[in-house]
Write a protein that holds these residues in place. Structure first.
Motif: not given
Length: 318
Positions: A287-294
């Motif tokens: 998972a990359f940073h803030a993947c749940d948002i993007f």
């Protein structure tokens, strides 16, 4: 001594990065702050609500220099007192607003029946530390003092946030303990921005992903007047600087394995455990940073969202 290898991105998320880069560049330098304030602006309130059964009530919170603006978000028809997340937005301390990245929080409201109080805080570099932190702390005090009139259970308040907001939430939990301030039943720290000094994972990401090493240096130096890494940084600016992790509220900490905040998030959970506290830690593979948002529909993003909501249900509803 072998150099650390950068973790691979989840294949499903890797495909999303090409699209994300057009809106959120991986490397943010000081000259890009005005652009980011425009590009990362939240959608209109109507688009955010999307016809769902939500009530949004705006509030003005007095702080030392100027009014602080916020909103209380509730499911239409909510009766009595319910649990609440006092939510602080992301944006590297330099951009974002009270409605940035709120899609998941709105689902907490609809699914769990809780309320979310989301607030504006003044941004760096125009307003360096301690201004953003003190804004957020004053807002928390005001919400607790007015909890019953806002329809909030004063014993069921979680401080939370993502990225910079996660760092601010951790700082509020420290300060509430240190200052004899509001009782908090939990702290929700999503891929939090905690350590201005950098960690091994900070150095693994240059020009790739969301929020790389240079972006991080830009954010910290904006907040700390160019003194990131100096010996005298306050733990209310960089919570990883704390030396006492006792008597903190239970923490939910999640972070991607393929992002710069991985190591500081793991270290923060370990510090809470070593002090006898409670921390639920998730390190999401690929998972990359803030993947749940993007990229909220990716499999790993959905797992992140579900774990976070399950923890909030235990803290605020059950």
């Amino acid at each position: 001594m072998a150099h650390a290898q950068r973790p691979e991105f989840d294949p499903e998320l890797l495909a999303a990065l090409a699209v994300i880069g057009g809106v959120f560049p991986p490397t943010i330098t000081p000259d890009l702050i005005p652009y980011m304030r425009h590009a990362y602006a939240s959608p209109s309130r109507e688009d955010l609500v999307g016809g769902r059964s939500l009530d949004i009530v705006d509030i003005n919170i007095p702080v030392s220099a100027a009014p602080m603006y916020g909103s209380v978000i509730a499911r239409t028809g909510t009766q009595g007192l319910v649990g609440c997340v006092y939510l602080l937005h992301s944006g590297g301390m330099m951009f974002g607003d009270a409605f940035s990245g709120l899609d998941d929080a709105i689902e907490w409201v609809l699914d769990l029946g809780i309320k979310v109080v989301t607030v504006e805080y003044r941004l760096a570099p125009e307003h360096p530390h301690p201004v953003p932190f003190e804004d957020c702390y004053a807002g928390l005090q005001w919400v607790v003092q007015h909890a019953e009139e806002l329809g909030i259970r004063p014993d069921r308040i979680v401080v939370g946030g993502a990225s910079a907001g996660g760092g601010l939430a951790a700082a509020l939990a420290l300060a509430a303990r240190d200052r004899g301030g509001p009782h908090l039943c939990g702290q929700l720290l999503d891929y939090p921005m905690l350590d201005d000094r950098g960690t091994p994972s900070t150095r693994l990401f240059d020009g790739i992903g969301v929020w790389d090493r240079v972006s991080n240096e830009t954010g910290w130096n904006s907040l700390l007047r160019g003194k990131a890494g100096a010996p005298d940084v306050s733990p209310y600016a960089a919570p990883a600087r704390a030396t006492d992790f006792r008597a903190l509220p239970p923490a939910f900490i999640d972070v991607g394995a393929a992002e710069i905040f991985r190591d500081e998030a793991v270290d923060y959970a370990r510090a809470i455990w070593e002090a006898g506290g409670e921390a639920e830690l998730h390190v999401w593979p690929g998972a990359f940073h803030a993947c749940d948002i993007f990229a909220p529909h990716a499999t790993v993003s959905r797992r992140m969202i579900r774990a976070r909501r399950d923890w909030l249900r235990r803290m605020l509803v059950e």
